[in-house]
Design an enzyme around this catalytic site. Structure first.
Site, PDB file in Angstrom:
ATOM      1  N   GLY A 158       0.827  -1.195   0.000  1.00 35.08           N
ATOM      2  CA  GLY A 158       0.000   0.000   0.000  1.00 35.08           C
ATOM      3  C   GLY A 158       0.856   1.237   0.000  1.00 35.08           C
ATOM      4  O   GLY A 158       2.092   1.161   0.032  1.00 35.08           O
ATOM      5  N   GLY A 198       0.903   5.224   1.727  1.00 37.18           N
ATOM      6  CA  GLY A 198       0.276   6.209   2.599  1.00 37.18           C
ATOM      7  C   GLY A 198       0.942   7.554   2.430  1.00 37.18           C
ATOM      8  O   GLY A 198       1.739   7.752   1.514  1.00 37.18           O
ATOM      9  N   GLY A 199       0.599   8.454   3.317  1.00 36.06           N
ATOM     10  CA  GLY A 199       1.146   9.799   3.229  1.00 36.06           C
ATOM     11  C   GLY A 199       2.635   9.843   3.505  1.00 36.06           C
ATOM     12  O   GLY A 199       3.319  10.778   3.120  1.00 36.06           O
ATOM     13  N   PHE A 200       3.155   8.829   4.159  1.00 39.97           N
ATOM     14  CA  PHE A 200       4.557   8.866   4.538  1.00 39.97           C
ATOM     15  C   PHE A 200       5.428   8.009   3.636  1.00 39.97           C
ATOM     16  O   PHE A 200       6.629   7.973   3.789  1.00 39.97           O
ATOM     17  CB  PHE A 200       4.728   8.396   5.983  1.00 39.97           C
ATOM     18  CG  PHE A 200       3.948   9.212   6.956  1.00 39.97           C
ATOM     19  CD1 PHE A 200       4.385  10.470   7.318  1.00 39.97           C
ATOM     20  CD2 PHE A 200       2.770   8.741   7.500  1.00 39.97           C
ATOM     21  CE1 PHE A 200       3.675  11.232   8.215  1.00 39.97           C
ATOM     22  CE2 PHE A 200       2.049   9.503   8.395  1.00 39.97           C
ATOM     23  CZ  PHE A 200       2.491  10.759   8.759  1.00 39.97           C
ATOM     24  N   GLY A 201       4.803   7.275   2.740  1.00 42.87           N
ATOM     25  CA  GLY A 201       5.587   6.439   1.849  1.00 42.87           C
ATOM     26  C   GLY A 201       4.917   5.111   1.570  1.00 42.87           C
ATOM     27  O   GLY A 201       3.846   4.818   2.104  1.00 42.87           O
ATOM     28  N   VAL A 205       4.586   0.876   1.363  1.00 46.10           N
ATOM     29  CA  VAL A 205       4.878  -0.269   2.223  1.00 46.10           C
ATOM     30  C   VAL A 205       5.019  -1.521   1.363  1.00 46.10           C
ATOM     31  O   VAL A 205       4.222  -1.738   0.451  1.00 46.10           O
ATOM     32  CB  VAL A 205       3.740  -0.488   3.244  1.00 46.10           C
ATOM     33  CG1 VAL A 205       4.117  -1.593   4.215  1.00 46.10           C
ATOM     34  CG2 VAL A 205       3.434   0.786   3.986  1.00 46.10           C
ATOM     35  N   LYS A 240       8.369  -0.147   5.397  1.00 41.23           N
ATOM     36  CA  LYS A 240       7.862   1.159   4.950  1.00 41.23           C
ATOM     37  C   LYS A 240       9.034   2.034   4.535  1.00 41.23           C
ATOM     38  O   LYS A 240       9.946   2.279   5.328  1.00 41.23           O
ATOM     39  CB  LYS A 240       7.091   1.811   6.090  1.00 41.23           C
ATOM     40  CG  LYS A 240       6.580   3.183   5.754  1.00 41.23           C
ATOM     41  CD  LYS A 240       5.378   3.552   6.585  1.00 41.23           C
ATOM     42  CE  LYS A 240       4.355   4.252   5.738  1.00 41.23           C
ATOM     43  NZ  LYS A 240       3.023   4.214   6.227  1.00 41.23           N
ATOM     44  N   ASP A 293      -3.251  10.848  12.015  1.00 46.14           N
ATOM     45  CA  ASP A 293      -3.756  10.335  10.742  1.00 46.14           C
ATOM     46  C   ASP A 293      -4.578   9.060  10.943  1.00 46.14           C
ATOM     47  O   ASP A 293      -4.336   8.044  10.299  1.00 46.14           O
ATOM     48  CB  ASP A 293      -2.570  10.089   9.792  1.00 46.14           C
ATOM     49  CG  ASP A 293      -3.012   9.991   8.330  1.00 46.14           C
ATOM     50  OD1 ASP A 293      -4.158  10.396   8.021  1.00 46.14           O
ATOM     51  OD2 ASP A 293      -2.234   9.505   7.506  1.00 46.14           O
TER      52      ASP A 293
END
Ligand SMILES: *[C@@H]1O[C@H](CO)[C@@H](O)[C@H](O)[C@H]1NC(C)=O
Ligand SMILES: *[C@@H]1O[C@H](CO)[C@@H](O)[C@H](O)[C@H]1NC(C)=O
Ligand SMILES: *[C@@H]1O[C@H](CO)[C@@H](O)[C@H](O)[C@H]1NC(C)=O
Ligand SMILES: *[C@@H]1O[C@H](CO)[C@@H](O)[C@H](O)[C@H]1NC(C)=O
Ligand SMILES: *[C@@H]1O[C@H](CO)[C@@H](O)[C@H](O)[C@H]1NC(C)=O
Ligand SMILES: *[C@@H]1O[C@H](CO)[C@@H](O)[C@H](O)[C@H]1NC(C)=O
Ligand SMILES: *[C@@H]1O[C@H](CO)[C@@H](O)[C@H](O)[C@H]1NC(C)=O
Ligand SMILES: *[C@@H]1O[C@H](CO)[C@@H](O)[C@H](O)[C@H]1NC(C)=O
Ligand SMILES: *[C@@H]1O[C@H](CO)[C@@H](O)[C@H](O)[C@H]1NC(C)=O
Ligand SMILES: *[C@@H]1O[C@H](CO)[C@@H](O)[C@H](O)[C@H]1NC(C)=O
Ligand SMILES: *[C@@H]1O[C@H](CO)[C@@H](O)[C@H](O)[C@H]1NC(C)=O
Length: 793
Positions: free
Chosen positions: A502, A504-507, A509, A523, A619
């Site tokens: 997936g 997300g906002g941080f990078g 995975v 991640k 988040d």
């Protein structure tokens, strides 16, 4: 045209008392010169000569009187400045407003032909519209600045497409901060599909679009965060009739729970559309919206032969063999002038020292290629080489593309970006001799370094190997020590980051397997600009957190800019998949849902209360609740907000679809406390109840068309004797503990109160869900009240 006072504009009393009630009108016997200005009736806008930035030029402009400069919202003579404001004059001549320069030559005019010139006046209104009227008391408008915008879109102003003339009105950026002349970037209606707004470069090349307007959600398809803004009181409208199609926007009176707000949205000199508002309390402009999010998505930002890199602070670089066309402009971060060749191409008159190609890897290819037939890369290359105007070629997936003339819109991508391709650019022969020279020098240095470092390397390999071994066989499994992984190890464990779980906002995975067979989720963090020491400190704080409802951090990797986190892999993935994308046979039953809600609450309560420094998650959403083999929930991604630090708000605004979970204080710029998590948690458990996204439109349900689920819940739980069963996911066929359902809906409604002091703490939520504490009837949140009125009206 309606020019009533805008209803949202409620001026605070203190301000009214300060107004010096300067004139808002220029009569035909008056003129504007020197420092003189006119001010709108309630003191909102001011108009007069101004000088932008470091410029020595003067322009007739309009700005918010009470806000900090620079905040120019409109400029009359954008391309024709004056230098001396004392001898230049703006006055009414023959029924027109005309600006005369120092030599009394007219350089700007409203340019309308009117039959009756003696009584014409110009009035500055409180909404920022400068209008030319037939007479002081006449309602007839001869000309208005709202029809001739500069770069700024004010509330009440139209962005329109005239269906009779096929002309779109545009907002056009300034050239740069010192020069309001029209720049490269503009915002306009898409002439072929007049319910979307497009971003255009040099009047011709579209580089971003909002996607079509959706009347149900009051948002554009590509801008989902507008739904949240809409509920917060930012109202966008679309009107289409036989004459025109247009958008306008306004703020409801209680936008961000404040009674007073001024705002400006403009397309700035970097090609981004930026929405800001100004609060008297903050005395500063607060950003609430910007598109496109990435600077490098702005077309031609780095000019010809420039390459854009979103990860680099200065964004633009010239390609090898090129230099900035204007060093001075580049130093001022104005890149659109692009780059020029250092050495002239030889082309035909080559004498064996012909042009050659330099390979550029991991790049987004320039726009507008020409596809030519070629069976091999060699043939592709020679096609380009044999045409003097060909500047580059690319051979990807057996297709040959060539470019002639300037190369625009190149983008340097990260090493493992899937979109990265290889481009070959044409350079003069001499560039290569200088390139190989410097390469040779480097080679020698490398060779020396390698030989002297070999011994050291061997030693290091040994250390790494032994560490790797201890990593996989912890002597004491309960000892929660954090492992430091090497990048190579993780690359291997994830099979070169091949299986993406997936993003997300941080990078992103990725799934991986350690040599001992245990599964991990890796991640890759993006946008971390933290120092090594600080990163390790933060990671070690997160690393000691141990709770059954929080995902366990097993280790990390930090090698220069590469920052990765290693977690346990959870087989059932994230909650959103089970709520929104499950097959009917796999729908989560009520008992599991309730346990997930309770578990997530316990995890959050632990983060807020039991950690040394209270950790705010920031988040919370179904994507960040992971489920193990027994569907026991584990909160993921906590502590990352801190890692990202100051950059967080930037990351946050770039998050897609997260807006629906954000507490109002995120928008209003107030301090963020654990109560922001409580709000997001409340929004999330409503989705656990309904099995749908809160923002999902319920078109099939004609009674509830376009209704917002949280509002429906708020009405139900605040109405005695109403049937909460109809809030439940219909796929559960009423198989529910009604007592629990009622409890969870009530607590959710408390969680999403506008006022954070009215929201419970996460520990209180746990107690309520456990049935240990009782809960009273909540009020309907204020932002939802507005929404209910909108929809029933
Ligand atoms: C200008 O004209 C207006 C309206 O015609 C009048 O009220 C005002 O006194 C005049 N001002 C001057 C300075 O003549
Ligand atoms: C304007 O001038 C000031 C002082 O000389 C300088 O620090 C600043 O960078 C300049 N701004 C721009 C946009 O050139
Ligand atoms: C314009 O006039 C004002 C007041 O008469 C004076 O102070 C100022 O220096 C003048 N400006 C120029 C550019 O001559
Ligand atoms: C005034 O404008 C005219 C026409 O644009 C120009 O020729 C003239 O040089 C300008 N005067 C000054 C003092 O700039
Ligand atoms: C006024 O309009 C005419 C033609 O419509 C144009 O040629 C002229 O440049 C305009 N003048 C100004 C000052 O905008
Ligand atoms: C011109 O304006 C005057 C005063 O406002 C008015 O009495 C007259 O009827 C107007 N004439 C035309 C042709 O509009
Ligand atoms: C506007 O565009 C439409 C469709 O492209 C065309 O049918 C129409 O004739 C155009 N009108 C004008 C005034 O150009
Ligand atoms: C922008 O467009 C104009 C007119 O279409 C053209 O002459 C100019 O070369 C373009 N600018 C660039 C940088 O391509
Ligand atoms: C469209 O324009 C015509 C002519 O100007 C006008 O009569 C009509 O009322 C306009 N229609 C709308 C919906 O504004
Ligand atoms: C334009 O807006 C973006 C986003 O807020 C900002 O990063 C950029 O610096 C702005 N550019 C200018 C020239 O103000
Ligand atoms: C070079 O390529 C351009 C664009 O494809 C084409 O117009 C031109 O005719 C070519 N020149 C030669 C000599 O083939």
């Amino acid at each position: 045209m309606d020019t009533k006072k805008v209803p949202w504009l409620m001026l605070p009393l203190f301000f009214l008392c300060q107004v010096s009630f300067a004139a808002d009108t220029i009569f035909s016997n008056q003129s504007l010169s020197g420092d003189r200005t006119i001010v709108s009736k309630n003191g909102v806008f001011e108009l007069g000569f101004f000088s932008p930035g470091n410029s020595t030029n003067y322009y007739i402009g309009m700005w918010y009187k009470m806000a900090n400069q620079p905040n120019t919202v409109w400029v009359a003579n954008r391309e024709k400045p004056v230098r001396d404001t004392n001898s230049s004059v703006l006055k009414i001549v023959d029924g027109n407003m005309v600006l005369f320069n120092e030599s009394q030559i007219p350089i700007w005019s409203t340019n309308v032909s009117s039959t009756n010139s003696t009584s014409v006046v110009a009035v500055l209104l409180d909404d920022g519209n400068l209008v030319l009227r037939q007479g002081p008391n006449s309602l007839m408008i001869l000309w208005q600045s709202f029809d001739h915008p500069s770069d700024t879109w004010l509330p009440g102003m139209k962005l329109s497409f005239n269906k009779r003339t096929n002309q779109s009105q545009r907002f056009t950026s300034w050239k740069n901060q010192d020069d309001p002349a029209p720049g490269f970037f503009s915002l306009e209606m898409d002439p072929s599909e007049t319910n979307q707004v497009i971003f255009v470069w040099n009047r011709s090349q579209q580089y971003w679009s909002t996607g079509p307007w959706d009347e149900h959600t009051k948002s554009f398809n590509m801008v989902p965060e507008m739904r949240m803004l809409y509920l917060a009181g930012f109202i966008f409208n679309h009107v289409s009739n036989q004459n025109e199609s247009y958008f306008t926007y306004s703020f409801s009176k209680n936008f961000v729970n404040k009674d007073f707000v001024i705002s400006r949205s403009s397309i700035n000199a970097s090609g981004q559309f930026v929405g800001t508002y100004w609060l008297t309390t903050n005395k500063d402009w607060t950003l609430y919206f910007s598109q496109p999010k990435q600077q490098c998505d702005v077309y031609g930002y780095c000019g010809a032969f420039g390459s854009c890199n979103d990860k680099s602070r200065q964004f633009c670089n010239c390609l090898t063999g090129f230099q900035p066309s204007s060093r001075e402009e580049w130093n001022q971060q104005l890149y659109s002038g692009g780059c020029t060749r250092q050495a002239k191409l030889q082309c035909e008159n080559a004498n064996g020292r012909g042009d050659q190609f330099l390979e550029i890897r991991m790049t987004k290819l320039p726009t507008n290629p020409q596809n030519v037939a070629a069976d091999s890369i060699k043939e592709c290359k020679s096609t380009c080489l044999n045409n003097c105007s060909c500047t580059a070629y690319a051979y990807n997936d057996n297709e040959c593309s060539i470019w002639t003339g300037d190369l625009l819109n190149l983008k340097q991508l990260g090493e493992d970006d899937e979109e990265g391709e290889t481009l070959h650019i044409r350079l003069a022969y001499s560039e290569f001799s200088s390139l190989t020279k410097s390469k040779k020098k480097k080679l020698i240095i490398v060779a020396v370094a390698v030989s002297s470092g070999l011994v050291l390397l061997g030693l290091m390999m040994f250390i790494i190997k032994t560490r790797w071994r201890t990593t996989i066989i912890p002597t004491n499994p309960t000892e929660n020590s954090l492992m430091a992984f090497g990048y190579k190890d993780l690359q291997k464990a994830t099979n070169k980051f091949s299986e993406k779980l997936g993003k997300g906002g941080f990078g992103s995975v990725f799934k991986g397997t350690l040599p001992d067979g245990s599964l991990i989720a890796v991640k890759k963090l993006e946008g971390i600009n933290q120092g090594e020491k600080q990163f390790r400190t933060e990671v070690s704080i997160v690393g000691v957190i141990n709770h059954v409802n929080l995902i366990r951090l097993r280790g990390f990797c930090s090698e220069s800019s590469r920052k990765l986190l290693v977690y346990d892999y959870l087989p059932n993935g994230s909650l959103d998949k089970h709520l929104f994308h499950a097959k009917d046979s796999e729908v989560l039953d009520w008992k599991t849902r309730y346990q997930i809600a309770l578990g997530a609450a316990r995890g959050l309560a632990y983060l807020h209360d039991k950690c040394r420094d209270s950790i705010i998650h920031c988040d919370i959403k179904p994507e960040n609740i992971l489920l193990d083999g027994d569907f026991c929930p584990k909160v993921a991604d906590f502590g990352l907000a801190k890692l990202i630090g100051r950059e967080f708000s930037r990351v946050l605004t770039s998050l897609r679809g997260t807006m629906g979970y954000l507490a109002p204080e995120w928008i209003s710029g107030q301090a963020i406390t654990p109560k922001a998590d409580v709000y997001s948690y409340g929004m999330m458990i409503l989705e656990i109840v309904s099995g749908r996204r809160n923002f999902q439109v319920q078109v099939q349900d004609s009674d509830n068309e376009g209704s917002f689920f949280p509002a429906t819940v708020a009405i139900q739980v605040s109405t005695k004797g109403s049937d909460v069963l109809n809030l439940l996911d219909s796929r559960l066929n009423g198989n529910v503990n009604v007592e629990e359902l009622s409890r969870i809906c009530t607590v959710a409604c408390w969680c999403i109160q506008d006022d954070e002091f009215q929201r419970p703490t996460m520990s209180q939520v746990v107690q309520i869900l456990e049935g240990v504490s009782e809960v009273s009837q909540p009020p309907i949140p204020r932002f939802l009240q507005a929404c209910i009125k909108e929809h029933s009206g």
